[in-house]
Design an enzyme around this catalytic site. Structure first.
Site, PDB file in Angstrom:
ATOM      1  N   HIS B 210      35.409  41.612 -63.865  1.00  0.00           N
ATOM      2  CA  HIS B 210      36.467  42.001 -64.808  1.00  0.00           C
ATOM      3  C   HIS B 210      35.912  42.288 -66.196  1.00  0.00           C
ATOM      4  CE1 HIS B 210      36.385  37.971 -66.621  1.00  0.00           C
ATOM      5  NE2 HIS B 210      36.401  37.439 -65.391  1.00  0.00           N
ATOM      6  N   CYS B 226      33.233  34.112 -62.074  1.00  0.00           N
ATOM      7  CA  CYS B 226      33.480  35.564 -62.082  1.00  0.00           C
ATOM      8  C   CYS B 226      32.327  36.277 -62.777  1.00  0.00           C
ATOM      9  CB  CYS B 226      34.771  35.865 -62.834  1.00  0.00           C
ATOM     10  SG  CYS B 226      36.244  35.321 -61.968  1.00  0.00           S
TER      11      CYS B 226
END
Lengths: 100, 428
Positions: B210, B226
Protein backbone atom coordinates in the site's frame (compact mmCIF):
# COMPACT_ATOMS: atom_id res chain seq x y z
CA UNK A 1 138.98 36.14 49.98
CA UNK A 2 136.58 36.87 52.85
CA UNK A 3 135.63 40.15 51.26
CA UNK A 4 134.84 38.37 48.01
CA UNK A 5 132.63 35.85 49.74
CA UNK A 6 130.83 38.66 51.58
CA UNK A 7 130.16 40.53 48.34
CA UNK A 8 128.78 37.39 46.69
CA UNK A 9 126.57 36.68 49.70
CA UNK A 10 125.20 40.22 49.72
CA UNK A 11 124.48 40.08 46.04
CA UNK A 12 122.60 36.79 46.55
CA UNK A 13 120.56 38.34 49.38
CA UNK A 14 119.75 41.42 47.29
CA UNK A 15 118.83 39.15 44.36
CA UNK A 16 116.65 37.01 46.55
CA UNK A 17 114.93 40.09 48.02
CA UNK A 18 114.33 41.51 44.60
CA UNK A 19 112.81 38.15 43.47
CA UNK A 20 110.43 38.25 46.44
CA UNK A 21 109.09 41.67 45.43
CA UNK A 22 108.19 40.42 41.93
CA UNK A 23 106.09 37.47 43.31
CA UNK A 24 103.94 39.79 45.41
CA UNK A 25 102.87 41.86 42.32
CA UNK A 26 102.00 38.71 40.51
CA UNK A 27 99.86 37.63 43.40
CA UNK A 28 97.84 40.84 43.20
CA UNK A 29 97.37 40.34 39.51
CA UNK A 30 96.19 36.78 40.03
CA UNK A 31 93.90 37.96 42.78
CA UNK A 32 92.37 40.50 40.44
CA UNK A 33 91.95 37.87 37.75
CA UNK A 34 90.34 35.52 40.24
CA UNK A 35 87.94 38.22 41.25
CA UNK A 36 87.03 38.81 37.65
CA UNK A 37 86.54 35.12 37.02
CA UNK A 38 84.50 34.83 40.17
CA UNK A 39 82.32 37.64 39.06
CA UNK A 40 81.98 35.98 35.66
CA UNK A 41 81.18 32.68 37.34
CA UNK A 42 78.58 34.36 39.48
CA UNK A 43 77.08 35.92 36.40
CA UNK A 44 77.20 32.60 34.57
CA UNK A 45 75.57 30.88 37.52
CA UNK A 46 72.89 33.50 37.68
CA UNK A 47 72.40 33.21 33.91
CA UNK A 48 72.21 29.43 34.15
CA UNK A 49 69.75 29.65 37.02
CA UNK A 50 67.70 32.13 35.08
CA UNK A 51 67.86 29.91 31.98
CA UNK A 52 66.86 26.87 34.04
CA UNK A 53 64.04 28.81 35.58
CA UNK A 54 62.93 29.91 32.14
CA UNK A 55 63.26 26.35 30.84
CA UNK A 56 61.32 25.05 33.83
CA UNK A 57 58.68 27.68 33.24
CA UNK A 58 58.55 26.81 29.54
CA UNK A 59 58.29 23.11 30.37
CA UNK A 60 55.56 23.87 32.85
CA UNK A 61 53.77 25.90 30.22
CA UNK A 62 54.22 23.09 27.68
CA UNK A 63 52.99 20.56 30.23
CA UNK A 64 50.03 22.81 31.00
CA UNK A 65 49.32 23.22 27.28
CA UNK A 66 49.56 19.45 26.75
CA UNK A 67 47.26 18.86 29.67
CA UNK A 68 44.86 21.49 28.34
CA UNK A 69 45.05 19.94 24.86
CA UNK A 70 44.45 16.50 26.37
CA UNK A 71 41.50 17.86 28.30
CA UNK A 72 40.18 19.66 25.22
CA UNK A 73 40.55 16.47 23.20
CA UNK A 74 38.79 14.49 25.88
CA UNK A 75 36.06 17.12 26.08
CA UNK A 76 35.71 17.14 22.27
CA UNK A 77 35.51 13.33 22.23
CA UNK A 78 32.96 13.50 25.02
CA UNK A 79 30.98 16.16 23.14
CA UNK A 80 31.15 14.04 19.98
CA UNK A 81 30.01 11.00 21.94
CA UNK A 82 27.14 12.99 23.45
CA UNK A 83 26.24 14.39 20.00
CA UNK A 84 26.34 10.86 18.54
CA UNK A 85 24.17 9.56 21.34
CA UNK A 86 21.75 12.46 20.88
CA UNK A 87 21.59 11.76 17.13
CA UNK A 88 21.05 8.05 17.78
CA UNK A 89 18.32 8.74 20.35
CA UNK A 90 16.64 11.18 17.95
CA UNK A 91 16.85 8.63 15.14
CA UNK A 92 15.45 5.86 17.31
CA UNK A 93 12.54 8.11 18.30
CA UNK A 94 11.98 8.97 14.64
CA UNK A 95 11.97 5.30 13.58
CA UNK A 96 9.48 4.49 16.32
CA UNK A 97 7.27 7.38 15.19
CA UNK A 98 7.14 5.96 11.67
CA UNK A 99 5.11 2.91 12.77
CA UNK A 100 1.40 2.80 12.09
CA UNK B 1 -13.35 22.44 -52.02
CA UNK B 2 -11.64 25.30 -50.17
CA UNK B 3 -14.31 25.01 -47.45
CA UNK B 4 -13.57 21.30 -47.00
CA UNK B 5 -9.84 22.07 -46.82
CA UNK B 6 -10.49 24.68 -44.12
CA UNK B 7 -12.56 22.18 -42.11
CA UNK B 8 -9.81 19.56 -42.46
CA UNK B 9 -7.28 22.10 -41.19
CA UNK B 10 -9.53 22.93 -38.23
CA UNK B 11 -10.02 19.24 -37.32
CA UNK B 12 -6.27 18.56 -37.58
CA UNK B 13 -5.55 21.53 -35.28
CA UNK B 14 -8.12 20.35 -32.74
CA UNK B 15 -6.67 16.80 -32.81
CA UNK B 16 -3.15 18.11 -32.31
CA UNK B 17 -4.27 20.27 -29.38
CA UNK B 18 -6.21 17.41 -27.81
CA UNK B 19 -3.26 15.02 -28.11
CA UNK B 20 -0.89 17.55 -26.57
CA UNK B 21 -3.30 18.01 -23.68
CA UNK B 22 -3.54 14.22 -23.28
CA UNK B 23 0.24 13.93 -23.05
CA UNK B 24 0.38 16.49 -20.30
CA UNK B 25 -2.34 14.74 -18.34
CA UNK B 26 -0.63 11.37 -18.73
CA UNK B 27 2.64 12.86 -17.57
CA UNK B 28 0.97 14.25 -14.47
CA UNK B 29 -0.54 10.90 -13.60
CA UNK B 30 2.47 8.69 -14.32
CA UNK B 31 5.52 10.60 -13.22
CA UNK B 32 6.13 13.04 -10.42
CA UNK B 33 7.42 16.30 -11.78
CA UNK B 34 11.18 15.85 -11.51
CA UNK B 35 12.72 18.72 -13.46
CA UNK B 36 15.97 16.86 -14.14
CA UNK B 37 15.35 13.46 -15.69
CA UNK B 38 18.82 12.48 -16.81
CA UNK B 39 19.13 9.80 -14.17
CA UNK B 40 16.77 6.84 -14.26
CA UNK B 41 15.12 6.01 -10.97
CA UNK B 42 12.43 3.42 -11.42
CA UNK B 43 12.07 2.01 -14.92
CA UNK B 44 14.77 -0.04 -16.62
CA UNK B 45 15.16 -2.32 -19.61
CA UNK B 46 16.71 -5.68 -18.68
CA UNK B 47 19.37 -6.61 -21.22
CA UNK B 48 19.36 -10.34 -22.04
CA UNK B 49 21.91 -12.12 -19.85
CA UNK B 50 22.35 -9.16 -17.52
CA UNK B 51 21.29 -9.02 -13.88
CA UNK B 52 22.30 -5.47 -13.06
CA UNK B 53 20.23 -2.39 -13.93
CA UNK B 54 20.65 1.34 -13.37
CA UNK B 55 23.58 3.56 -12.67
CA UNK B 56 25.24 5.03 -9.59
CA UNK B 57 25.12 8.80 -9.23
CA UNK B 58 26.45 11.52 -6.94
CA UNK B 59 24.89 14.79 -5.89
CA UNK B 60 26.24 17.79 -3.99
CA UNK B 61 24.08 18.67 -1.01
CA UNK B 62 22.72 22.14 -0.39
CA UNK B 63 21.94 23.96 2.85
CA UNK B 64 18.82 22.54 4.48
CA UNK B 65 18.87 19.20 2.65
CA UNK B 66 18.11 16.03 4.57
CA UNK B 67 18.89 12.51 3.36
CA UNK B 68 15.19 11.46 3.47
CA UNK B 69 14.33 14.34 1.09
CA UNK B 70 17.13 13.42 -1.32
CA UNK B 71 16.14 9.74 -1.04
CA UNK B 72 12.51 10.41 -1.92
CA UNK B 73 13.32 12.67 -4.85
CA UNK B 74 15.51 9.99 -6.39
CA UNK B 75 13.26 7.01 -5.61
CA UNK B 76 15.45 5.57 -2.86
CA UNK B 77 14.69 4.39 0.66
CA UNK B 78 16.29 5.92 3.74
CA UNK B 79 18.10 2.59 4.34
CA UNK B 80 19.75 2.64 0.92
CA UNK B 81 20.95 6.24 1.05
CA UNK B 82 22.25 5.86 4.62
CA UNK B 83 24.13 2.63 3.85
CA UNK B 84 25.70 4.11 0.72
CA UNK B 85 26.89 7.15 2.66
CA UNK B 86 28.20 5.95 6.02
CA UNK B 87 29.01 8.72 8.47
CA UNK B 88 26.74 11.30 6.82
CA UNK B 89 24.25 12.87 9.23
CA UNK B 90 20.79 11.79 8.06
CA UNK B 91 19.02 14.93 9.28
CA UNK B 92 21.69 17.63 9.25
CA UNK B 93 24.23 16.74 6.56
CA UNK B 94 26.86 19.34 5.64
CA UNK B 95 26.07 21.61 2.69
CA UNK B 96 28.51 20.96 -0.14
CA UNK B 97 29.01 17.32 0.86
CA UNK B 98 28.85 14.91 -2.09
CA UNK B 99 26.69 11.90 -1.50
CA UNK B 100 26.19 8.70 -3.44
CA UNK B 101 22.80 7.86 -4.95
CA UNK B 102 22.75 4.04 -5.12
CA UNK B 103 20.57 3.84 -8.24
CA UNK B 104 22.14 0.63 -9.54
CA UNK B 105 20.51 -2.64 -8.51
CA UNK B 106 21.24 -6.33 -8.86
CA UNK B 107 17.97 -8.12 -9.60
CA UNK B 108 16.97 -10.67 -6.95
CA UNK B 109 17.77 -14.33 -7.59
CA UNK B 110 14.16 -15.27 -8.48
CA UNK B 111 12.02 -15.87 -11.57
CA UNK B 112 11.56 -12.58 -13.46
CA UNK B 113 7.80 -12.62 -13.40
CA UNK B 114 5.17 -10.51 -11.68
CA UNK B 115 6.31 -8.79 -8.48
CA UNK B 116 9.42 -9.85 -6.58
CA UNK B 117 10.11 -8.21 -3.21
CA UNK B 118 13.53 -8.41 -1.61
CA UNK B 119 13.03 -7.68 2.08
CA UNK B 120 16.73 -7.38 2.86
CA UNK B 121 17.26 -4.62 0.31
CA UNK B 122 13.77 -3.17 0.95
CA UNK B 123 12.99 -2.98 -2.78
CA UNK B 124 10.15 -4.18 -4.93
CA UNK B 125 10.74 -5.28 -8.54
CA UNK B 126 7.86 -5.44 -10.99
CA UNK B 127 8.70 -7.36 -14.17
CA UNK B 128 6.92 -6.55 -17.42
CA UNK B 129 7.11 -8.38 -20.74
CA UNK B 130 9.42 -11.23 -21.60
CA UNK B 131 13.03 -11.57 -22.72
CA UNK B 132 14.42 -10.07 -24.96
CA UNK B 133 12.17 -7.07 -24.21
CA UNK B 134 11.95 -7.57 -20.46
CA UNK B 135 11.49 -4.40 -18.44
CA UNK B 136 11.54 -3.86 -14.71
CA UNK B 137 10.12 -1.13 -12.51
CA UNK B 138 11.65 -0.96 -9.07
CA UNK B 139 10.54 0.96 -6.00
CA UNK B 140 11.85 1.27 -2.45
CA UNK B 141 9.58 -0.08 0.27
CA UNK B 142 9.09 -0.14 4.01
CA UNK B 143 8.69 -3.60 5.56
CA UNK B 144 7.62 -5.27 8.80
CA UNK B 145 9.39 -4.79 12.13
CA UNK B 146 11.38 -7.48 13.91
CA UNK B 147 8.32 -8.19 16.10
CA UNK B 148 5.87 -8.20 13.19
CA UNK B 149 7.93 -9.26 10.16
CA UNK B 150 6.74 -9.37 6.57
CA UNK B 151 5.98 -12.99 5.66
CA UNK B 152 8.19 -14.67 3.06
CA UNK B 153 7.18 -16.85 0.13
CA UNK B 154 4.82 -16.93 -2.82
CA UNK B 155 1.50 -15.09 -2.84
CA UNK B 156 -0.55 -13.08 -5.33
CA UNK B 157 -2.58 -9.88 -5.64
CA UNK B 158 -6.08 -10.95 -4.59
CA UNK B 159 -7.79 -7.56 -5.07
CA UNK B 160 -7.08 -3.87 -5.47
CA UNK B 161 -8.65 -0.78 -3.92
CA UNK B 162 -8.17 2.94 -4.45
CA UNK B 163 -8.65 5.14 -1.37
CA UNK B 164 -8.83 2.16 1.00
CA UNK B 165 -10.30 2.25 4.48
CA UNK B 166 -8.01 1.01 7.20
CA UNK B 167 -9.66 -1.47 9.53
CA UNK B 168 -7.47 -1.15 12.60
CA UNK B 169 -6.22 -4.59 13.73
CA UNK B 170 -6.77 -5.33 17.44
CA UNK B 171 -3.02 -5.71 18.10
CA UNK B 172 -2.26 -2.24 16.72
CA UNK B 173 -5.19 -0.69 18.58
CA UNK B 174 -3.79 -2.23 21.79
CA UNK B 175 -0.29 -0.82 21.08
CA UNK B 176 -1.73 2.67 20.60
CA UNK B 177 -3.94 2.38 23.67
CA UNK B 178 -0.79 1.75 25.77
CA UNK B 179 0.56 5.11 24.56
CA UNK B 180 -2.71 6.84 25.41
CA UNK B 181 -3.84 7.00 21.80
CA UNK B 182 -7.30 5.61 21.23
CA UNK B 183 -7.77 4.62 17.59
CA UNK B 184 -11.21 4.23 16.00
CA UNK B 185 -12.20 0.83 14.61
CA UNK B 186 -11.62 2.09 11.10
CA UNK B 187 -9.89 5.07 9.53
CA UNK B 188 -11.44 6.42 6.31
CA UNK B 189 -9.38 7.60 3.31
CA UNK B 190 -7.53 10.87 3.95
CA UNK B 191 -4.36 12.22 5.48
CA UNK B 192 -4.76 10.19 8.70
CA UNK B 193 -5.01 6.90 6.82
CA UNK B 194 -1.69 4.99 6.95
CA UNK B 195 -2.60 2.96 3.84
CA UNK B 196 -2.38 6.05 1.67
CA UNK B 197 -4.25 6.35 -1.63
CA UNK B 198 -3.97 2.81 -3.03
CA UNK B 199 -3.82 -0.76 -1.74
CA UNK B 200 -3.09 -4.15 -3.29
CA UNK B 201 -4.51 -6.86 -1.03
CA UNK B 202 -2.45 -10.06 -1.10
CA UNK B 203 -3.86 -13.57 -0.98
CA UNK B 204 -1.93 -14.00 2.28
CA UNK B 205 -4.73 -12.61 4.45
CA UNK B 206 -4.04 -9.39 6.31
CA UNK B 207 -1.01 -8.39 4.24
CA UNK B 208 -1.08 -5.52 1.76
CA UNK B 209 1.15 -3.57 -0.56
CA UNK B 210 0.00 0.00 0.00
CA UNK B 211 0.89 3.70 0.02
CA UNK B 212 1.61 5.67 3.15
CA UNK B 213 0.98 8.88 5.01
CA UNK B 214 4.53 8.63 6.41
CA UNK B 215 6.78 8.83 3.32
CA UNK B 216 9.92 9.13 5.46
CA UNK B 217 9.33 5.55 6.63
CA UNK B 218 10.23 4.09 3.25
CA UNK B 219 13.40 2.09 3.75
CA UNK B 220 12.63 1.36 7.39
CA UNK B 221 11.33 -1.68 9.21
CA UNK B 222 8.28 0.10 10.51
CA UNK B 223 5.17 -1.76 9.31
CA UNK B 224 3.12 -4.53 10.86
CA UNK B 225 4.06 -6.92 8.06
CA UNK B 226 2.67 -4.96 5.11
CA UNK B 227 4.86 -3.37 2.44
CA UNK B 228 4.46 0.37 1.98
CA UNK B 229 5.60 2.56 -0.91
CA UNK B 230 6.00 6.30 -1.53
CA UNK B 231 2.61 7.78 -2.61
CA UNK B 232 3.95 8.51 -6.13
CA UNK B 233 5.28 4.93 -6.47
CA UNK B 234 2.14 3.13 -5.28
CA UNK B 235 0.17 5.16 -7.84
CA UNK B 236 2.34 3.73 -10.64
CA UNK B 237 2.40 0.20 -9.23
CA UNK B 238 -1.36 0.19 -8.70
CA UNK B 239 -1.97 1.23 -12.29
CA UNK B 240 0.40 -1.42 -13.71
CA UNK B 241 -0.61 -4.40 -11.56
CA UNK B 242 -3.56 -6.59 -12.55
CA UNK B 243 -5.38 -8.77 -10.00
CA UNK B 244 -3.77 -12.24 -9.72
CA UNK B 245 -0.27 -10.91 -10.37
CA UNK B 246 2.14 -13.32 -8.64
CA UNK B 247 4.11 -11.82 -5.74
CA UNK B 248 7.24 -13.50 -4.41
CA UNK B 249 8.79 -12.24 -1.18
CA UNK B 250 12.44 -13.19 -0.65
CA UNK B 251 15.21 -12.21 1.77
CA UNK B 252 18.51 -11.83 -0.09
CA UNK B 253 21.01 -9.50 1.61
CA UNK B 254 23.85 -10.68 -0.66
CA UNK B 255 23.28 -10.49 -4.40
CA UNK B 256 25.46 -11.43 -7.33
CA UNK B 257 24.82 -10.66 -10.96
CA UNK B 258 26.48 -10.04 -14.29
CA UNK B 259 26.59 -7.03 -16.55
CA UNK B 260 28.71 -6.71 -19.69
CA UNK B 261 30.80 -9.77 -18.83
CA UNK B 262 31.59 -8.60 -15.30
CA UNK B 263 30.37 -10.24 -12.09
CA UNK B 264 29.08 -7.85 -9.43
CA UNK B 265 28.45 -8.33 -5.72
CA UNK B 266 25.98 -6.21 -3.74
CA UNK B 267 25.81 -6.56 0.04
CA UNK B 268 23.24 -5.24 2.49
CA UNK B 269 23.15 -5.53 6.27
CA UNK B 270 21.23 -8.76 6.85
CA UNK B 271 18.22 -8.96 9.14
CA UNK B 272 18.96 -10.48 12.53
CA UNK B 273 19.47 -14.23 12.40
CA UNK B 274 19.75 -14.53 8.63
CA UNK B 275 23.31 -13.21 8.14
CA UNK B 276 25.52 -16.26 8.61
CA UNK B 277 23.36 -18.59 6.50
CA UNK B 278 23.01 -16.10 3.65
CA UNK B 279 26.75 -15.40 3.71
CA UNK B 280 27.53 -19.10 3.50
CA UNK B 281 25.11 -19.51 0.59
CA UNK B 282 26.56 -16.62 -1.43
CA UNK B 283 30.17 -17.65 -0.80
CA UNK B 284 29.39 -21.19 -1.98
CA UNK B 285 27.84 -19.72 -5.11
CA UNK B 286 30.88 -17.52 -5.71
CA UNK B 287 33.23 -20.51 -5.29
CA UNK B 288 31.21 -22.44 -7.85
CA UNK B 289 31.38 -19.50 -10.31
CA UNK B 290 35.13 -19.20 -9.71
CA UNK B 291 35.57 -22.90 -10.46
CA UNK B 292 33.44 -22.75 -13.61
CA UNK B 293 35.09 -19.61 -14.98
CA UNK B 294 38.62 -20.82 -14.21
CA UNK B 295 39.42 -17.29 -13.00
CA UNK B 296 40.37 -16.14 -9.55
CA UNK B 297 37.97 -14.06 -7.49
CA UNK B 298 39.49 -11.30 -5.37
CA UNK B 299 38.31 -12.76 -2.04
CA UNK B 300 39.76 -9.86 -0.06
CA UNK B 301 37.50 -7.53 -2.04
CA UNK B 302 34.55 -9.89 -1.53
CA UNK B 303 35.02 -9.85 2.25
CA UNK B 304 35.38 -6.05 2.19
CA UNK B 305 32.14 -5.60 0.21
CA UNK B 306 30.31 -8.01 2.51
CA UNK B 307 31.49 -6.33 5.71
CA UNK B 308 30.92 -2.77 4.47
CA UNK B 309 27.37 -3.65 3.28
CA UNK B 310 26.90 -0.39 1.37
CA UNK B 311 24.18 -1.81 -0.93
CA UNK B 312 26.12 -0.90 -4.08
CA UNK B 313 26.99 -3.40 -6.85
CA UNK B 314 30.80 -3.76 -6.89
CA UNK B 315 32.67 -5.54 -9.73
CA UNK B 316 34.55 -8.59 -8.44
CA UNK B 317 35.34 -10.77 -11.47
CA UNK B 318 35.76 -10.50 -15.23
CA UNK B 319 33.78 -13.39 -16.62
CA UNK B 320 35.15 -13.40 -20.15
CA UNK B 321 36.66 -11.45 -23.00
CA UNK B 322 35.67 -7.81 -23.12
CA UNK B 323 34.71 -7.52 -19.47
CA UNK B 324 36.30 -4.65 -17.56
CA UNK B 325 36.37 -5.00 -13.81
CA UNK B 326 37.15 -1.32 -13.14
CA UNK B 327 34.42 0.35 -11.14
CA UNK B 328 32.18 2.55 -13.28
CA UNK B 329 32.34 6.21 -12.23
CA UNK B 330 29.04 7.48 -10.84
CA UNK B 331 27.15 10.10 -12.86
CA UNK B 332 27.07 13.61 -11.40
CA UNK B 333 23.52 14.86 -10.93
CA UNK B 334 22.60 18.52 -10.63
CA UNK B 335 20.78 19.47 -7.46
CA UNK B 336 17.16 20.17 -8.43
CA UNK B 337 15.56 23.50 -7.54
CA UNK B 338 12.96 21.72 -5.46
CA UNK B 339 13.07 18.23 -4.05
CA UNK B 340 9.94 16.24 -4.82
CA UNK B 341 7.85 15.60 -1.71
CA UNK B 342 9.98 17.75 0.60
CA UNK B 343 7.79 18.89 3.51
CA UNK B 344 6.66 22.49 3.06
CA UNK B 345 7.00 24.92 5.96
CA UNK B 346 4.38 27.69 5.90
CA UNK B 347 5.45 31.24 6.73
CA UNK B 348 5.26 32.49 10.30
CA UNK B 349 2.02 34.26 11.22
CA UNK B 350 1.57 36.37 14.33
CA UNK B 351 -2.09 35.52 14.64
CA UNK B 352 -1.48 31.74 14.69
CA UNK B 353 -1.00 29.13 17.43
CA UNK B 354 2.33 27.35 17.86
CA UNK B 355 3.83 24.54 19.92
CA UNK B 356 7.23 25.00 21.54
CA UNK B 357 8.81 21.59 20.90
CA UNK B 358 12.36 22.11 22.16
CA UNK B 359 14.72 24.64 23.71
CA UNK B 360 18.34 23.59 23.17
CA UNK B 361 21.85 25.08 23.22
CA UNK B 362 23.27 23.58 20.04
CA UNK B 363 21.93 24.60 16.63
CA UNK B 364 22.53 21.14 15.19
CA UNK B 365 20.27 19.57 17.83
CA UNK B 366 17.53 22.09 17.07
CA UNK B 367 17.80 21.49 13.32
CA UNK B 368 17.65 17.72 13.81
CA UNK B 369 14.54 17.91 15.99
CA UNK B 370 12.85 20.30 13.54
CA UNK B 371 13.67 18.01 10.59
CA UNK B 372 12.31 14.94 12.39
CA UNK B 373 9.08 16.79 13.26
CA UNK B 374 8.75 18.00 9.66
CA UNK B 375 8.97 14.42 8.41
CA UNK B 376 6.16 13.05 10.56
CA UNK B 377 3.12 11.67 8.82
CA UNK B 378 0.89 13.60 8.34
CA UNK B 379 3.54 16.34 8.42
CA UNK B 380 3.83 18.79 11.30
CA UNK B 381 5.59 21.96 10.12
CA UNK B 382 8.47 22.95 12.39
CA UNK B 383 11.28 25.50 12.28
CA UNK B 384 14.29 26.64 14.28
CA UNK B 385 14.27 30.07 15.92
CA UNK B 386 17.52 31.40 17.37
CA UNK B 387 17.69 33.24 20.69
CA UNK B 388 20.56 34.84 22.61
CA UNK B 389 21.77 31.67 24.32
CA UNK B 390 20.42 28.86 22.20
CA UNK B 391 17.79 27.70 19.77
CA UNK B 392 14.09 26.92 19.90
CA UNK B 393 12.14 24.46 17.79
CA UNK B 394 8.64 25.70 17.15
CA UNK B 395 5.92 23.66 15.45
CA UNK B 396 3.21 25.49 13.54
CA UNK B 397 1.55 27.74 12.52
CA UNK B 398 -1.82 26.31 13.53
CA UNK B 399 -5.08 28.13 12.87
CA UNK B 400 -6.84 26.94 16.02
CA UNK B 401 -5.95 26.02 19.56
CA UNK B 402 -7.34 22.52 18.98
CA UNK B 403 -5.00 21.99 16.00
CA UNK B 404 -2.06 23.11 18.16
CA UNK B 405 -3.16 20.80 20.99
CA UNK B 406 -3.55 17.91 18.55
CA UNK B 407 -0.01 18.53 17.26
CA UNK B 408 1.32 18.65 20.85
CA UNK B 409 -0.45 15.35 21.54
CA UNK B 410 1.12 13.74 18.48
CA UNK B 411 4.55 15.05 19.46
CA UNK B 412 4.11 13.41 22.86
CA UNK B 413 2.76 10.10 21.58
CA UNK B 414 5.09 9.68 18.61
CA UNK B 415 8.29 11.41 19.70
CA UNK B 416 7.93 11.71 23.48
CA UNK B 417 8.27 15.50 23.21
CA UNK B 418 6.51 17.59 25.85
CA UNK B 419 5.35 20.51 23.72
CA UNK B 420 4.01 23.78 25.14
CA UNK B 421 1.15 25.44 23.28
CA UNK B 422 1.87 29.10 22.47
CA UNK B 423 -1.06 31.44 21.96
CA UNK B 424 -1.20 34.03 19.12
CA UNK B 425 0.49 37.40 19.50
CA UNK B 426 -2.17 39.96 20.49
CA UNK B 427 -1.94 42.83 18.06
CA UNK B 428 -2.55 46.32 19.50
Amino acid sequence: MKTGLLVISMMLVVGAALTGCATSGDLEKVQAQQNLINAKAEQALQDAQAAKAAADAAKQKADDATARADNAEKAAAEREKIADEKAKRADAAFQKSMRK
Amino acid sequence: MRRIANWLCFIALCTALASLNGCAVMKNVQEPSHPESEIKRNNFQVVRGDDVVGQLAVIKLEEGDTLPDIARHFGLGINAISAANPGVDVWVPKAGERIMLPLSFILPDAPRKGIVINQATMRLFQFKGNSPSLAVSTYPIGVGTEERPTPMGQTRVARKAPRPTWHVPASIAADHRKKGDILPAEIPPGPENPLGEYALYLSKTGYLIHGTNKPASIGLRATNGCMRLYPENIAMLYKDTPVNTPVLIVNQPYLIGQRDGVLYLEAHTPFEGSGAGELEKINAKLKSIEKQSARTIDWKKVKEVQSEARGIPVPILEMGQGGHKEEVKPVKVEHPDTLYGRPAIPELKLEAWYVLAADVREEIDARRIAAIINHQGPPIPARVLSKSNGYRVVAGPFDTISAAREAAKRLKIDLDIDGIVIEPVKQI
